[in-house]
Design an enzyme around this catalytic site. Structure first.
Site, PDB file in Angstrom:
ATOM      1  N   VAL A 244      -2.749  -1.188  -1.827  1.00 36.01           N
ATOM      2  CA  VAL A 244      -2.375  -0.146  -2.779  1.00 36.01           C
ATOM      3  C   VAL A 244      -3.613   0.751  -2.832  1.00 36.01           C
ATOM      4  CG1 VAL A 244      -1.709   0.390  -5.151  1.00 36.01           C
ATOM      5  CG2 VAL A 244      -0.848  -1.697  -4.054  1.00 36.01           C
ATOM      6  N   PRO A 245      -3.620   1.845  -2.063  1.00 28.56           N
ATOM      7  CA  PRO A 245      -4.870   2.536  -1.706  1.00 28.56           C
ATOM      8  C   PRO A 245      -5.462   3.416  -2.809  1.00 28.56           C
ATOM      9  CG  PRO A 245      -3.032   3.649  -0.692  1.00 28.56           C
ATOM     10  CD  PRO A 245      -2.467   2.435  -1.387  1.00 28.56           C
ATOM     11  N   CYS A 246      -5.976   2.766  -3.847  1.00 27.43           N
ATOM     12  CA  CYS A 246      -6.622   3.520  -4.924  1.00 27.43           C
ATOM     13  C   CYS A 246      -7.871   4.241  -4.421  1.00 27.43           C
ATOM     14  CB  CYS A 246      -6.945   2.606  -6.100  1.00 27.43           C
ATOM     15  SG  CYS A 246      -7.927   1.159  -5.689  1.00 27.43           S
ATOM     16  N   HIS A 247      -8.401   3.818  -3.278  1.00 28.58           N
ATOM     17  CA  HIS A 247      -9.569   4.510  -2.707  1.00 28.58           C
ATOM     18  C   HIS A 247      -9.209   5.923  -2.238  1.00 28.58           C
ATOM     19  CE1 HIS A 247      -7.609   2.524   0.737  1.00 28.58           C
ATOM     20  NE2 HIS A 247      -8.071   3.537   1.462  1.00 28.58           N
ATOM     21  N   ARG A 248      -7.933   6.233  -2.077  1.00 26.69           N
ATOM     22  CA  ARG A 248      -7.513   7.572  -1.635  1.00 26.69           C
ATOM     23  C   ARG A 248      -7.393   8.569  -2.785  1.00 26.69           C
ATOM     24  NH1 ARG A 248      -2.720   5.410   2.313  1.00 26.69           N
ATOM     25  NH2 ARG A 248      -4.065   4.145   3.646  1.00 26.69           N
TER      26      ARG A 248
END
Length: 198
Positions: free
Chosen positions: A142-146
């Site tokens: 779940v790409p919260c880094h994006r």
């Protein structure tokens, strides 16, 4: 990790593996990812597991093999390898909407908190989006880094800004040209935060 006693028929299965940005800890609830942390963030990892109301079963190397394989392929450059992994994260309805929107940000791009808020139909809730992003229990998949600030700067990241920068650069290097079907919430703009590499 040492096995713990459980009376549940489907206990949470935990496994660990190394990655270029630190130790990965994953937890699976009936085969679906319910927690993934990078590095030494054991406290939030344990809290994520606890939300499932379960205790940890035996280490799950065989059960976790498909997830660990997808993560290994991601780090080897197949940056879409984790896109289809099943995720079962516990959170409020709002948090789950935010986390679902994060999975729609195409690899190699970023989105702002404001863009995510608009995408989920809550245009005035960018701060709440930020809080939901910060409580994401399944890092990377779940790409919260994006998610970045509206001005393009990195903002925060539970795993540290060096890891966030590494992940974004890794994805941009391996993503290829943007898809014509890229989500409307995504922006391929530059990463504006300067700093050392992880």
């Amino acid at each position: 990790m040492a096995p713990m006693q459980t009376t549940l028929s489907n206990p949470i299965i935990v496994s660990e593996d190394d990655s270029p940005i630190g130790r990965l800890s994953i937890a699976l609830d009936d085969g679906a990812l319910c927690a993934l942390s990078i590095g030494d963030d054991h406290g939030s990892f344990a809290r994520s597991i606890g939300r499932h109301g379960c205790v940890v079963g035996a280490p799950g190397t065989d059960v976790a093999a498909p997830v660990l394989d997808a993560l290994a392929r991601y780090f080897d450059g197949d940056v879409t390898a984790v896109d289809d992994l099943d995720v079962r994260a516990i959170g409020s309805a709002f948090q789950r909407r935010v986390w679902a929107a994060l999975r729609e940000i195409p690899v190699g791009t970023t989105a702002s908190y404001v863009q995510i808020a608009r995408e989920i139909g809550a245009p005035n809730a960018s701060r709440a989006v930020g809080r939901a992003n910060a409580t994401n229990p399944v890092a990377l998949v779940v790409p919260c880094h994006r998610v970045v600030r509206a001005d393009g700067t990195l903002g925060g990241y539970a795993g540290g800004l060096e890891r966030k920068r590494w992940l974004l650069e890794h994805e941009r290097r391996h993503a290829g040209p943007p898809s014509e079907h890229a989500s409307r919430i995504a922006s391929p703009g530059p990463i504006r935060d300067a700093g050392t590499r992880f």
